[in-house]
Design an enzyme around this catalytic site. Structure first.
Site, mmCIF file in Angstrom:
data_model
loop_
_atom_site.group_PDB
_atom_site.id
_atom_site.type_symbol
_atom_site.label_atom_id
_atom_site.label_comp_id
_atom_site.label_asym_id
_atom_site.label_seq_id
_atom_site.Cartn_x
_atom_site.Cartn_y
_atom_site.Cartn_z
ATOM 1 N N ASP A 529 0.870 -1.181 0.000
ATOM 2 C CA ASP A 529 0.000 0.000 0.000
ATOM 3 C C ASP A 529 0.910 1.236 0.000
ATOM 4 O OD1 ASP A 529 -1.643 2.146 0.687
ATOM 5 O OD2 ASP A 529 -2.876 0.952 2.068
ATOM 6 N N HIS A 530 0.886 1.966 -1.088
ATOM 7 C CA HIS A 530 1.850 3.066 -1.227
ATOM 8 C C HIS A 530 1.521 4.245 -0.302
ATOM 9 C CE1 HIS A 530 5.267 4.889 -2.833
ATOM 10 N NE2 HIS A 530 4.975 4.940 -4.121
ATOM 11 N N ARG A 531 0.338 4.219 0.313
ATOM 12 C CA ARG A 531 0.040 5.263 1.314
ATOM 13 C C ARG A 531 0.840 5.010 2.583
ATOM 14 N NH1 ARG A 531 -6.187 4.321 1.950
ATOM 15 N NH2 ARG A 531 -5.294 2.240 2.091
ATOM 16 N N ILE A 533 3.640 2.528 2.666
ATOM 17 C CA ILE A 533 5.015 2.073 2.425
ATOM 18 C C ILE A 533 5.603 2.797 1.224
ATOM 19 C CG2 ILE A 533 6.358 0.042 1.710
ATOM 20 C CD1 ILE A 533 4.028 -1.517 3.334
#
Ligand code: CAO
Length: 556
Positions: A529-531, A533
């Site tokens: 999850d780029h939010r 990591i």
């Protein structure tokens, strides 16, 4: 003959003083009896004060923020006490243009309008826009009902929208001309209404005529957008049925055209309702007196918005739906109902895929040593699949990288870091994908993990998992290595923030600096999850996994 009368604040009950929170009239504005003049607010309630009589506003004596009390002068109103006649029209019209030299001011109360007689009017369907015929889906009144002007009388529905039709006048329903299910169009009679003809109402009709003939700029500025009233016989003594039909139609046109986006009139209660519903009242057309926005207008706006949304080409997710196709046209087909698990997991995966910004980081691990060890154990009769080593390596990497073992808090403003490591393992079952959870992985040996894996995957395939077996996961591994494929991009199993996909290992020529050597390479795919990591953290995590699996001594 015309008079100028003072309209004062009537008895407002328990309140000594109240604040003016909205002034609803302007100088030169034509008012009907009962049109609202002002909205007042005390610490306990808000109220609108109606004009007791029809006429033209001569002057407004109050301003926003004023504190007023019973008897305070609100407006002065030009009106007439005479029977309506052409002469009266001329007289008032002249006065309107001539700066009013002979004004007579009288005190008035909300109850002093004079009743002359009754008449029966035909209330018809107003201009309803582009639609030809519409269906009556609700009749909101019955014969004998007493109605106030602007009370809703019927609800109409087309294939695009539904709308409530307001009664143009106050009165008593004499008879209904429509029933639920009827298909009606503009001009059709809805009901017959018995109204009181008061001097004030007759004057109101005249006042509109005055405005039409006057060239006065300030009066023209306040002309109601009611062209059909203006062109209908303005000098008649009493409003004819034709006039009222036109009034009804033009009233609706005014609703459509008049209210500017930035300027609208609505009571505090309606404003509060709009705030709660997140509606910008600037987009709502008011059908109340002087274009005021009523509760029905707000409800109608919401209904129309929902109907439009439902009939538009947009799915509930906000995405355009997939087109349907007639597959049978091209050959034989069979319909297979999705299993309950398919439906449940499909819904969950779709939500995860839509809600989480995924990034997938790939890597290949040299697992020659791991494979040698595995084969040596196999020779001793101990079955170990690559997956249990991967589980062990993931547990170590999670302990070192707590963000990967977290979940986003429900307000998306913080992370919940879990101090336990439980791994969900995707299992392929005849009924679809299931993800049982193997608990407390850091504290289990490789052999124990293998035993757990065999146990849960067997129970998953037999449909014998308990609810507890499926809960509490902190990170998921999806291994397709036993089946094949070179790479895939796994979907994060929310509320977790990362997932590891494992594909089938294969022997590849790897350059050792001087030669290509055959090496067993295991493909890994880490979706995160780029939010939560960052890319660098993702790359570090998979690099650590690579190191742990290339040299399994740290895992044993
Ligand atoms: N590369 C090469 N061989 C592999 C491998 C890999 N990455 N992973 C497993 N294998 C081998 C195993 O070693 C075993 O061979 P041996 O018996 O010779 O040792 C064989 O493939 C079968 O393994 P397995 O699949 O039975 O066991 P596993 O521990 O690897 O996996 C389980 C267990 C339950 C994860 C697996 O059976 C399964 O169901 N996988 C599907 C998961 C899935 O559907 N994921 C998709 C989710 S999204 O739709």
């Amino acid at each position: 003959m015309s008079n100028t009368i003072a309209i004062n604040l009537p008895d407002i009950g328990d309140f000594d003083t109240v604040e003016v929170i909205e002034v609803l009239v302007k100088s030169g504005q034509v008012l009907k009896a009962e049109d609202s003049i002002v909205t007042l607010e005390s610490d306990k309630a808000s109220m609108e004060i109606p004009c007791p009589q029809a006429g033209v506003v001569k002057e407004v004596h109050i301003d926003l923020g004023d504190t007023i009390s019973q008897g305070s002068l609100l407006i002065t109103l030009e009106t007439s006490t005479q029977e309506v006649s052409t002469e009266a029209t001329q007289e008032v019209s002249t006065e309107a243009k001539q700066d009013k030299t002979s004004e007579k001011t009288t005190q008035d109360t909300p109850t002093n309008t004079k009743t002359n007689s009754t008449q029966t009017l035909s209330v018809v369907v107003p201009d309803i826009g582009d639609v030809e015929t519409v269906e009556v889906i609700e009749v909101l009144v019955a014969a004998g009902d007493e109605l106030a002007a602007e009370d809703s009388i019927i609800t109409l529905e087309s294939d695009k929208a539904s709308m409530e039709i307001p009664c143009p006048n106050a009165g008593k329903v004499a008879s209904l001309s429509v029933a639920v299910g009827d298909k009606i169009k503009q001009g059709d009679e809805i009901l017959q209404l018995t109204t009181q003809v008061t001097t004030a109402q007759a004057i109101a009709t005249q006042a509109i005529a005055i405005q039409t003939t006057s060239k006065s700029a300030d009066i023209a500025e306040n002309l109601p957008e009611t062209p059909k009233v203006q062109t209908s016989n303005p000098a008649s003594q009493s409003a004819s049925q034709a006039n009222l039909q036109s009034a009804s139609q033009s009233n609706h046109q005014a609703v459509v055209n008049v209210t500017p986006q930035a300027e609208f009139h609505a009571s505090p209660g309606i404003r509060k309702l709009a705030r709660e519903l997140g509606i910008d009242l600037g987009h709502v057309k008011g059908t109340g007196t002087s274009g005021r926005i009523t509760g029905s207008d707000v409800k109608g706006f919401v209904k129309t918005a929902l109907t439009t949304l439902a009939s538009s080409n947009v799915g509930a997710s906000g995405l355009p739906p997939m087109p349907s196709a007639d597959y049978a046209k091209f050959g034989e087909v069979e319909t297979l109902e999705l299993s309950r698990i398919n439906k449940l997991s499909g819904k969950h995966l779709h939500a995860c895929w839509l809600n989480i910004p995924h990034v997938t980081q790939f890597d290949e691990v040299n697992i020659n040593d791991l494979e040698d060890f595995r084969q040596s154990q196999k020779a001793k009769g101990i079955k170990l699949t690559p997956l249990v080593f991967i589980m062990k390596a993931v547990a170590v990497a999670l302990a070192d990288n707590p963000r990967f073992n977290s979940s986003m808090a429900s307000d998306n403003q913080s992370l919940v870091l879990k101090k336990y490591i439980n791994l969900g393992i995707a299992v392929d079952t005849p009924n679809g994908l299931m993800v049982p959870v193997i608990k407390d992985v850091p504290n289990k040996s490789i052999a124990q993990l293998m035993a757990d894996l065999i146990d849960v995957s067997a129970r998953a395939r037999e449909g014998k998992l308990s609810a507890g077996d499926l809960q509490g996961g902190t990170f998921t591994i999806s291994s397709l290595g036993g089946i094949g494929g070179t790479q895939f991009t796994p979907i994060i199993n929310a509320p977790e923030v990362a997932i590891l996909g494992v594909s089938r290992s294969s022997v590849k020529p790897i350059w050792n600096g001087s030669d290509f050597e055959p090496q067993l390479m295991l493909p890994l795919a880490l979706s995160y999850d780029h939010r939560v990591i960052d890319g660098a953290q993702g790359a570090r995590f998979i690099t650590q996994l690579n190191a742990l699996l290339s040299d399994i001594r740290g895992l044993l």
